[in-house]
Design a protein around this motif. Structure first.
Motif, PDB file in Angstrom:
ATOM      1  N   SER A  38       0.838  -1.188   0.000  1.00  0.00           N
ATOM      2  CA  SER A  38       0.000   0.000   0.000  1.00  0.00           C
ATOM      3  C   SER A  38       0.880   1.248   0.000  1.00  0.00           C
ATOM      4  CB  SER A  38      -0.904  -0.004   1.242  1.00  0.00           C
ATOM      5  OG  SER A  38      -1.579   1.223   1.364  1.00  0.00           O
ATOM      6  N   ALA A  39       0.528   2.194  -0.860  1.00  0.00           N
ATOM      7  CA  ALA A  39       1.327   3.423  -0.955  1.00  0.00           C
ATOM      8  C   ALA A  39       0.547   4.630  -0.469  1.00  0.00           C
ATOM      9  CB  ALA A  39       1.785   3.639  -2.396  1.00  0.00           C
ATOM     10  N   GLY A  40      -0.512   4.378   0.227  1.00  0.00           N
ATOM     11  CA  GLY A  40      -1.337   5.480   0.692  1.00  0.00           C
ATOM     12  C   GLY A  40      -2.796   5.089   0.587  1.00  0.00           C
ATOM     13  N   VAL A  43      -7.040   3.397  -4.538  1.00  0.00           N
ATOM     14  CA  VAL A  43      -8.241   3.491  -5.349  1.00  0.00           C
ATOM     15  C   VAL A  43      -8.986   2.164  -5.252  1.00  0.00           C
ATOM     16  CG1 VAL A  43      -9.122   3.908  -7.680  1.00  0.00           C
ATOM     17  CG2 VAL A  43      -7.045   5.070  -6.898  1.00  0.00           C
ATOM     18  N   GLN A  44     -10.298   2.205  -5.317  1.00  0.00           N
ATOM     19  CA  GLN A  44     -11.094   0.994  -5.200  1.00  0.00           C
ATOM     20  C   GLN A  44     -10.656  -0.039  -6.239  1.00  0.00           C
ATOM     21  OE1 GLN A  44     -15.268   1.586  -5.679  1.00  0.00           O
ATOM     22  NE2 GLN A  44     -15.814  -0.495  -5.116  1.00  0.00           N
ATOM     23  N   GLY A  45     -10.554  -1.302  -5.815  1.00  0.00           N
ATOM     24  CA  GLY A  45     -10.123  -2.377  -6.699  1.00  0.00           C
ATOM     25  C   GLY A  45      -8.684  -2.750  -6.439  1.00  0.00           C
ATOM     26  N   LEU A  46      -8.048  -3.391  -7.429  1.00  0.00           N
ATOM     27  CA  LEU A  46      -6.691  -3.899  -7.253  1.00  0.00           C
ATOM     28  C   LEU A  46      -5.633  -2.983  -7.841  1.00  0.00           C
ATOM     29  CD1 LEU A  46      -7.272  -7.681  -8.024  1.00  0.00           C
ATOM     30  CD2 LEU A  46      -7.193  -6.528  -5.813  1.00  0.00           C
ATOM     31  N   ASN A  47      -6.006  -1.816  -8.317  1.00  0.00           N
ATOM     32  CA  ASN A  47      -5.049  -0.885  -8.881  1.00  0.00           C
ATOM     33  C   ASN A  47      -4.140  -0.366  -7.770  1.00  0.00           C
ATOM     34  OD1 ASN A  47      -3.678   1.208 -10.142  1.00  0.00           O
ATOM     35  ND2 ASN A  47      -5.453   1.843 -11.355  1.00  0.00           N
ATOM     36  N   ILE A  48      -2.816  -0.509  -7.933  1.00  0.00           N
ATOM     37  CA  ILE A  48      -1.920  -0.094  -6.856  1.00  0.00           C
ATOM     38  C   ILE A  48      -1.662   1.408  -6.861  1.00  0.00           C
ATOM     39  CG2 ILE A  48      -0.732  -2.307  -6.885  1.00  0.00           C
ATOM     40  CD1 ILE A  48       1.655  -0.805  -8.153  1.00  0.00           C
ATOM     41  N   ARG A  49      -2.074   2.119  -7.912  1.00  0.00           N
ATOM     42  CA  ARG A  49      -1.873   3.564  -7.906  1.00  0.00           C
ATOM     43  C   ARG A  49      -2.731   4.194  -6.804  1.00  0.00           C
ATOM     44  NH1 ARG A  49       0.773   5.798 -12.138  1.00  0.00           N
ATOM     45  NH2 ARG A  49       1.336   4.406 -13.837  1.00  0.00           N
ATOM     46  N   ALA A  50      -2.142   5.095  -6.055  1.00  0.00           N
ATOM     47  CA  ALA A  50      -2.828   5.668  -4.898  1.00  0.00           C
ATOM     48  C   ALA A  50      -3.076   7.157  -5.105  1.00  0.00           C
ATOM     49  CB  ALA A  50      -1.994   5.453  -3.641  1.00  0.00           C
ATOM     50  N   CYS A  51      -4.086   7.659  -4.427  1.00  0.00           N
ATOM     51  CA  CYS A  51      -4.408   9.081  -4.511  1.00  0.00           C
ATOM     52  C   CYS A  51      -3.498   9.868  -3.573  1.00  0.00           C
ATOM     53  CB  CYS A  51      -5.868   9.308  -4.121  1.00  0.00           C
ATOM     54  SG  CYS A  51      -7.059   8.488  -5.187  1.00  0.00           S
ATOM     55  N   GLY A  52      -2.819  10.858  -4.094  1.00  0.00           N
ATOM     56  CA  GLY A  52      -2.036  11.744  -3.264  1.00  0.00           C
ATOM     57  C   GLY A  52      -0.796  11.118  -2.669  1.00  0.00           C
ATOM     58  N   ASN A  55       4.802   8.007  -3.513  1.00  0.00           N
ATOM     59  CA  ASN A  55       5.450   6.719  -3.761  1.00  0.00           C
ATOM     60  C   ASN A  55       4.738   5.863  -4.806  1.00  0.00           C
ATOM     61  OD1 ASN A  55       7.699   6.833  -2.085  1.00  0.00           O
ATOM     62  ND2 ASN A  55       6.557   6.142  -0.284  1.00  0.00           N
ATOM     63  N   ALA A  56       3.515   6.233  -5.182  1.00  0.00           N
ATOM     64  CA  ALA A  56       2.716   5.360  -6.035  1.00  0.00           C
ATOM     65  C   ALA A  56       3.379   5.095  -7.374  1.00  0.00           C
ATOM     66  CB  ALA A  56       1.326   5.954  -6.239  1.00  0.00           C
ATOM     67  N   ASP A  57       3.860   6.138  -8.043  1.00  0.00           N
ATOM     68  CA  ASP A  57       4.492   5.964  -9.349  1.00  0.00           C
ATOM     69  C   ASP A  57       5.794   5.180  -9.228  1.00  0.00           C
ATOM     70  OD1 ASP A  57       2.525   7.212 -10.823  1.00  0.00           O
ATOM     71  OD2 ASP A  57       3.436   9.198 -10.626  1.00  0.00           O
TER      72      ASP A  57
END
Length: 241
Positions: A38-40, A43-52, A55-57
């Motif tokens: 988890s990077a923060g 987003v709903q689902g399995l997408n690892i990109r996080a809001c705000g 570290n997500a990228d």
């Protein structure tokens, strides 16, 4: 240290023929959570990109630029044979980690002796960590951070008894894996599945490789079912048999 790699029959043939082992990008693993701490706020689902999350990228890039070799400590695990050994028709390769270069801290971000998977019920987080870019990752990075990036898995997978090695590979998106050569002497034994010979017998078109004859330089073991328990056993096998 001996480590073991379960393979399909075709994969086993390629491994023995070329003396190679395969490092695969985590984005191509069968577990969508693998190496996706988890990077923060997710987003709903399995997408690892996080809001705000800063570290997500970086986390997304790491999963596309680092190769992982998944190994185990047990060559006679019935579930592993069923899931990764082509339903007991494939094979297992016993690899000397030192001879194969899997203990080299210059080549590997995580070495075999430090690659024991940590099975948990809670997903780890890298929120608050200062993640390096994937090209800057080395074995000298913070140990706890490397564990959160590569060595945490759900308790569901604990039957695998996994050991893993991680290293940088080609970061082009179209590249899913990279094969690396190891010395032939690093392959200490080859285990043939309990259904290996049955598969060959039923291969009427002769499409399956007969690894016990085509790679007779290796030390083979034949697996079989114990007559009294649910366990698998093995015994030395000579290709001349």
């Amino acid at each position: 240290m001996l480590v073991y790699k379960y393979m399909s029959l075709e994969g086993l043939d390629a491994c023995l023929r070329n003396c190679t082992i395969r490092f695969t990008k985590p984005v191509n693993f069968n577990d969508p959570f693998d190496c996706s701490s988890s990077a923060g706020r997710i987003v709903q689902g399995l997408n690892i990109r996080a809001c705000g999350s800063a570290n997500a990228d970086k986390l997304f890039a790491i999963r596309n630029a680092i190769g992982v070799l998944s190994l185990t400590r047990n060559p006679l695990n019935p579930l592993m044979w069923a899931h990764y050994g082509s339903n007991h028709q494939g094979g297992v390769v016993a690899i000397d980690a030192e001879e194969a270069g899997l203990e080299c801290a210059l080549t590997n971000i995580i070495t075999a002796s430090r690659g024991n998977i940590i099975y948990t019920t809670v997903r780890p987080t890298v929120e608050g960590d200062l993640l390096p870019y994937h090209g800057e990752l080395t074995a000298m990075n913070d140990r706890l951070m490397l564990e959160r990036l590569f060595l945490y898995k759900s308790l569901h997978w604990s039957y695998e008894e996994e050991i893993r090695v991680a290293r940088r590979i080609d970061n082009k998106p179209q590249i899913r894996f990279e094969d690396f050569e190891i010395p032939q002497t690093a392959i200490k034994a080859v285990y043939l599945g309990a259904k290996y010979f049955l598969a060959l017998h039923e291969d009427y078109e002769g499409k399956l490789p007969k690894v016990h004859r085509e790679h007779s330089a290796f030390q083979f073991h034949r697996c079989y079912e114990d007559s009294r328990t649910w366990d698998l056993r093995s015994e030395p096998y000579s290709p001349s048999n």
